[in-house]
Write a protein that holds these residues in place. Sequence first.
Motif, PDB file in Angstrom:
ATOM      1  N   ALA A  49       0.843  -1.200   0.000  1.00  0.00           N
ATOM      2  CA  ALA A  49       0.000   0.000   0.000  1.00  0.00           C
ATOM      3  C   ALA A  49       0.880   1.252   0.000  1.00  0.00           C
ATOM      4  O   ALA A  49       0.582   2.242  -0.688  1.00  0.00           O
ATOM      5  N   GLY A  50       1.992   1.203   0.759  1.00  0.00           N
ATOM      6  CA  GLY A  50       2.920   2.345   0.808  1.00  0.00           C
ATOM      7  C   GLY A  50       3.505   2.635  -0.576  1.00  0.00           C
ATOM      8  O   GLY A  50       3.629   3.796  -0.971  1.00  0.00           O
ATOM      9  N   HIS A  51       3.866   1.580  -1.317  1.00  0.00           N
ATOM     10  CA  HIS A  51       4.418   1.783  -2.662  1.00  0.00           C
ATOM     11  C   HIS A  51       3.373   2.394  -3.605  1.00  0.00           C
ATOM     12  O   HIS A  51       3.702   3.229  -4.441  1.00  0.00           O
ATOM     13  N   LEU A  52       2.141   1.976  -3.414  1.00  0.00           N
ATOM     14  CA  LEU A  52       1.075   2.533  -4.261  1.00  0.00           C
ATOM     15  C   LEU A  52       0.905   4.026  -3.970  1.00  0.00           C
ATOM     16  O   LEU A  52       0.830   4.862  -4.884  1.00  0.00           O
ATOM     17  N   GLN A  53       0.903   4.348  -2.684  1.00  0.00           N
ATOM     18  CA  GLN A  53       0.720   5.747  -2.295  1.00  0.00           C
ATOM     19  C   GLN A  53       1.878   6.623  -2.817  1.00  0.00           C
ATOM     20  O   GLN A  53       1.644   7.684  -3.393  1.00  0.00           O
ATOM     21  N   LYS A  54       3.107   6.144  -2.628  1.00  0.00           N
ATOM     22  CA  LYS A  54       4.281   6.908  -3.099  1.00  0.00           C
ATOM     23  C   LYS A  54       4.231   7.086  -4.616  1.00  0.00           C
ATOM     24  O   LYS A  54       4.565   8.148  -5.140  1.00  0.00           O
ATOM     25  N   THR A  55       3.818   6.041  -5.316  1.00  0.00           N
ATOM     26  CA  THR A  55       3.719   6.111  -6.779  1.00  0.00           C
ATOM     27  C   THR A  55       2.760   7.225  -7.188  1.00  0.00           C
ATOM     28  O   THR A  55       3.077   8.058  -8.050  1.00  0.00           O
ATOM     29  N   LEU A  56       1.590   7.232  -6.556  1.00  0.00           N
ATOM     30  CA  LEU A  56       0.578   8.239  -6.911  1.00  0.00           C
ATOM     31  C   LEU A  56       1.076   9.650  -6.593  1.00  0.00           C
ATOM     32  O   LEU A  56       0.835  10.593  -7.351  1.00  0.00           O
ATOM     33  N   GLN A  57       1.811   9.756  -5.485  1.00  0.00           N
ATOM     34  CA  GLN A  57       2.366  11.080  -5.125  1.00  0.00           C
ATOM     35  C   GLN A  57       3.400  11.512  -6.159  1.00  0.00           C
ATOM     36  O   GLN A  57       3.393  12.656  -6.603  1.00  0.00           O
ATOM     37  N   GLU A  58       4.266  10.584  -6.550  1.00  0.00           N
ATOM     38  CA  GLU A  58       5.296  10.930  -7.549  1.00  0.00           C
ATOM     39  C   GLU A  58       4.669  11.313  -8.879  1.00  0.00           C
ATOM     40  O   GLU A  58       5.201  12.138  -9.610  1.00  0.00           O
ATOM     41  N   LEU A  59       3.533  10.701  -9.198  1.00  0.00           N
ATOM     42  CA  LEU A  59       2.867  11.020 -10.466  1.00  0.00           C
ATOM     43  C   LEU A  59       1.968  12.262 -10.343  1.00  0.00           C
ATOM     44  O   LEU A  59       1.223  12.589 -11.249  1.00  0.00           O
ATOM     45  N   LYS A  60       2.077  12.903  -9.182  1.00  0.00           N
ATOM     46  CA  LYS A  60       1.381  14.178  -8.937  1.00  0.00           C
ATOM     47  C   LYS A  60      -0.150  14.084  -9.006  1.00  0.00           C
ATOM     48  O   LYS A  60      -0.827  15.006  -9.468  1.00  0.00           O
ATOM     49  N   VAL A  61      -0.667  12.939  -8.567  1.00  0.00           N
ATOM     50  CA  VAL A  61      -2.122  12.809  -8.457  1.00  0.00           C
ATOM     51  C   VAL A  61      -2.563  13.652  -7.257  1.00  0.00           C
ATOM     52  O   VAL A  61      -1.849  13.729  -6.248  1.00  0.00           O
ATOM     53  N   LYS A  62      -3.715  14.279  -7.382  1.00  0.00           N
ATOM     54  CA  LYS A  62      -4.195  15.154  -6.303  1.00  0.00           C
ATOM     55  C   LYS A  62      -4.373  14.356  -5.014  1.00  0.00           C
ATOM     56  O   LYS A  62      -4.887  13.228  -5.041  1.00  0.00           O
ATOM     57  N   GLU A  63      -3.998  14.989  -3.888  1.00  0.00           N
ATOM     58  CA  GLU A  63      -4.035  14.322  -2.579  1.00  0.00           C
ATOM     59  C   GLU A  63      -5.431  13.751  -2.273  1.00  0.00           C
ATOM     60  O   GLU A  63      -5.557  12.648  -1.743  1.00  0.00           O
ATOM     61  N   GLU A  64      -6.469  14.498  -2.630  1.00  0.00           N
ATOM     62  CA  GLU A  64      -7.838  14.044  -2.359  1.00  0.00           C
ATOM     63  C   GLU A  64      -8.145  12.736  -3.105  1.00  0.00           C
ATOM     64  O   GLU A  64      -8.772  11.815  -2.572  1.00  0.00           O
ATOM     65  N   LEU A  65      -7.636  12.640  -4.344  1.00  0.00           N
ATOM     66  CA  LEU A  65      -7.861  11.417  -5.125  1.00  0.00           C
ATOM     67  C   LEU A  65      -7.012  10.265  -4.603  1.00  0.00           C
ATOM     68  O   LEU A  65      -7.444   9.114  -4.589  1.00  0.00           O
ATOM     69  N   ILE A  66      -5.783  10.594  -4.147  1.00  0.00           N
ATOM     70  CA  ILE A  66      -4.924   9.545  -3.566  1.00  0.00           C
ATOM     71  C   ILE A  66      -5.643   8.908  -2.373  1.00  0.00           C
ATOM     72  O   ILE A  66      -5.678   7.688  -2.227  1.00  0.00           O
ATOM     73  N   LYS A  67      -6.260   9.758  -1.541  1.00  0.00           N
ATOM     74  CA  LYS A  67      -7.000   9.238  -0.372  1.00  0.00           C
ATOM     75  C   LYS A  67      -8.069   8.256  -0.818  1.00  0.00           C
ATOM     76  O   LYS A  67      -8.276   7.211  -0.218  1.00  0.00           O
ATOM     77  N   GLN A  68      -8.763   8.612  -1.895  1.00  0.00           N
ATOM     78  CA  GLN A  68      -9.852   7.744  -2.375  1.00  0.00           C
ATOM     79  C   GLN A  68      -9.303   6.432  -2.929  1.00  0.00           C
ATOM     80  O   GLN A  68      -9.862   5.361  -2.688  1.00  0.00           O
ATOM     81  N   VAL A  69      -8.187   6.506  -3.649  1.00  0.00           N
ATOM     82  CA  VAL A  69      -7.578   5.279  -4.192  1.00  0.00           C
ATOM     83  C   VAL A  69      -7.122   4.385  -3.036  1.00  0.00           C
ATOM     84  O   VAL A  69      -7.338   3.166  -3.039  1.00  0.00           O
ATOM     85  N   MET A  70      -6.517   4.990  -2.020  1.00  0.00           N
ATOM     86  CA  MET A  70      -6.010   4.209  -0.894  1.00  0.00           C
ATOM     87  C   MET A  70      -7.162   3.556  -0.107  1.00  0.00           C
ATOM     88  O   MET A  70      -7.009   2.476   0.450  1.00  0.00           O
TER      89      MET A  70
END
Length: 193
Positions: free
Chosen positions: A153-174
Amino acid sequence: MKPLRHIPRFSLTSSILLSFSLSGFSQNAVNEKCPITGRAANPKCTTKYEGETYAFCSGKCCKEFTEDRHNSIYHKIGGAAAVNATIDLFYTKVLADKTVNHYFDGVDMKKQHKRQKAFVSAALGGPKAWTGKDMRKAHLSLELKESDFNAIAGHLQKTLQELKVKEELIKQVMAVAASTKDDVLNRKKKSAK
Ligand code: HEM
């Protein structure tokens, strides 16, 4: 001599034309059953999404499908291109992580990328349903621990952050990823109160 219109040539020609046009429509659509009701799709009732044609049993279903796609996390993060980029980068991180990469020894990673892209797309509200294994069966023999899940899950979150996905959407994906946790770890599902 009988007039030409009584000769069944007209109906033959029209039925050939009709079958050509219907099969033409069917070939274009990626589905034969309406994705909303499961009934036979009407090949004339279609819409396009990401360059592919989807058929429905009614205009109402077509509208519902279009709205669902538009409102999905999948659509908001950028659709197939975003999911593909996410999974490719995600597995680079997973395979570089010594705490979990041994689980992937002997796994066909080309297939794994494909399956993970299909699963994540469906889980985030993409247009195609997931038809692979359920998450409990897929991970049962691995006997995974909570720390394994958290690493992934941590790798998924870091990936989304590196790809500059909006924080609100990252929360939803997680949150979607977290919803698979009990299955992935083969734990009893917590019953809803
Ligand atoms: C966010 C949680 C997870 C999701 C959504 C997920 C998703 C998936 C999917 C879609 C597949 C393919 C299933 C199929 O064959 O149809 C799969 C297989 C696999 N997953 Fe996961 N996974 C998760 C967590 C983990 C964790 C924590 C590990 C290990 C650290 C892991 C290791 C594997 C391995 C090794 C396979 C391949 C199994 C095989 O081909 O025999 N997964 N996973």
